[in-house]
Motif scaffolding. Sequence first.
Motif, PDB file in Angstrom:
ATOM      1  N   ASP A  25       0.813  -1.215   0.000  1.00 34.52           N
ATOM      2  CA  ASP A  25       0.000   0.000   0.000  1.00 34.52           C
ATOM      3  C   ASP A  25       0.854   1.276   0.000  1.00 34.52           C
ATOM      4  O   ASP A  25       0.315   2.378  -0.093  1.00 34.52           O
ATOM      5  CB  ASP A  25      -0.939   0.016   1.211  1.00 34.52           C
ATOM      6  N   TYR A  26       2.138   1.109   0.138  1.00 32.52           N
ATOM      7  CA  TYR A  26       3.093   2.225   0.085  1.00 32.52           C
ATOM      8  C   TYR A  26       3.952   2.035  -1.169  1.00 32.52           C
ATOM      9  O   TYR A  26       4.932   1.290  -1.138  1.00 32.52           O
ATOM     10  CB  TYR A  26       3.991   2.242   1.328  1.00 32.52           C
ATOM     11  N   PRO A  27       3.592   2.664  -2.271  1.00 32.07           N
ATOM     12  CA  PRO A  27       4.276   2.393  -3.546  1.00 32.07           C
ATOM     13  C   PRO A  27       5.794   2.520  -3.494  1.00 32.07           C
ATOM     14  O   PRO A  27       6.500   1.685  -4.072  1.00 32.07           O
ATOM     15  CB  PRO A  27       3.676   3.413  -4.509  1.00 32.07           C
ATOM     16  N   ASN A  28       6.323   3.515  -2.817  1.00 30.90           N
ATOM     17  CA  ASN A  28       7.779   3.682  -2.785  1.00 30.90           C
ATOM     18  C   ASN A  28       8.456   2.552  -2.012  1.00 30.90           C
ATOM     19  O   ASN A  28       9.482   2.022  -2.440  1.00 30.90           O
ATOM     20  CB  ASN A  28       8.166   5.034  -2.203  1.00 30.90           C
ATOM     21  N   LEU A  29       7.896   2.183  -0.863  1.00 36.49           N
ATOM     22  CA  LEU A  29       8.464   1.069  -0.094  1.00 36.49           C
ATOM     23  C   LEU A  29       8.309  -0.253  -0.835  1.00 36.49           C
ATOM     24  O   LEU A  29       9.215  -1.080  -0.835  1.00 36.49           O
ATOM     25  CB  LEU A  29       7.794   0.957   1.281  1.00 36.49           C
ATOM     26  N   TRP A  30       7.170  -0.455  -1.468  1.00 38.05           N
ATOM     27  CA  TRP A  30       6.916  -1.687  -2.201  1.00 38.05           C
ATOM     28  C   TRP A  30       7.898  -1.830  -3.359  1.00 38.05           C
ATOM     29  O   TRP A  30       8.505  -2.891  -3.564  1.00 38.05           O
ATOM     30  CB  TRP A  30       5.471  -1.708  -2.671  1.00 38.05           C
ATOM     31  N   ASN A  31       8.114  -0.763  -4.105  1.00 34.78           N
ATOM     32  CA  ASN A  31       9.071  -0.812  -5.214  1.00 34.78           C
ATOM     33  C   ASN A  31      10.499  -0.987  -4.710  1.00 34.78           C
ATOM     34  O   ASN A  31      11.300  -1.702  -5.309  1.00 34.78           O
ATOM     35  CB  ASN A  31       8.936   0.419  -6.100  1.00 34.78           C
ATOM     36  N   TYR A  32      10.831  -0.350  -3.593  1.00 36.39           N
ATOM     37  CA  TYR A  32      12.149  -0.495  -2.990  1.00 36.39           C
ATOM     38  C   TYR A  32      12.371  -1.955  -2.573  1.00 36.39           C
ATOM     39  O   TYR A  32      13.427  -2.534  -2.841  1.00 36.39           O
ATOM     40  CB  TYR A  32      12.272   0.437  -1.782  1.00 36.39           C
ATOM     41  N   LEU A  33      11.364  -2.562  -1.942  1.00 40.74           N
ATOM     42  CA  LEU A  33      11.465  -3.964  -1.527  1.00 40.74           C
ATOM     43  C   LEU A  33      11.667  -4.878  -2.733  1.00 40.74           C
ATOM     44  O   LEU A  33      12.536  -5.758  -2.714  1.00 40.74           O
ATOM     45  CB  LEU A  33      10.207  -4.369  -0.751  1.00 40.74           C
ATOM     46  N   ALA A  78       7.780  -8.833  -9.572  1.00 43.75           N
ATOM     47  CA  ALA A  78       7.101  -7.849 -10.432  1.00 43.75           C
ATOM     48  C   ALA A  78       8.034  -6.660 -10.674  1.00 43.75           C
ATOM     49  O   ALA A  78       8.892  -6.351  -9.838  1.00 43.75           O
ATOM     50  CB  ALA A  78       5.806  -7.383  -9.777  1.00 43.75           C
ATOM     51  N   PRO A  79       7.886  -5.991 -11.801  1.00 40.17           N
ATOM     52  CA  PRO A  79       8.738  -4.825 -12.079  1.00 40.17           C
ATOM     53  C   PRO A  79       8.623  -3.783 -10.968  1.00 40.17           C
ATOM     54  O   PRO A  79       7.544  -3.540 -10.439  1.00 40.17           O
ATOM     55  CB  PRO A  79       8.175  -4.274 -13.390  1.00 40.17           C
TER      56      PRO A  79
END
Length: 88
Positions: A25-33, A78-79
């Motif tokens: 639900d946190y796009p920046n953290l999710w993409n960082y992970l 996922a990308p």
Amino acid sequence: MFTTLYRFDPVYYVHFKCNLRRIVDYPNLWNYLKDLYQQPGVKQTCNLDHIKRHYYRSHPKVNPTRIVPKGLLIDFDAPHHRDRLFAK
């Protein structure tokens, strides 16, 4: 930080009732992970089944039935699109 982010949605969110929001639900953290997970050699060190079994079975006061849920479907492959942040 990686281990906490990696375990958050499948374990902490449900097992420890930290369920206001998931990492996804946190796009920046999710993409960082996802970016960290996809780094060479990292994925091979991750075993969510083992992690979930450990947490759900080793805290009888939190989970007296010791039932290990199948959990959320999470696609760490996922990308992450973080390469766009650093493109010139």
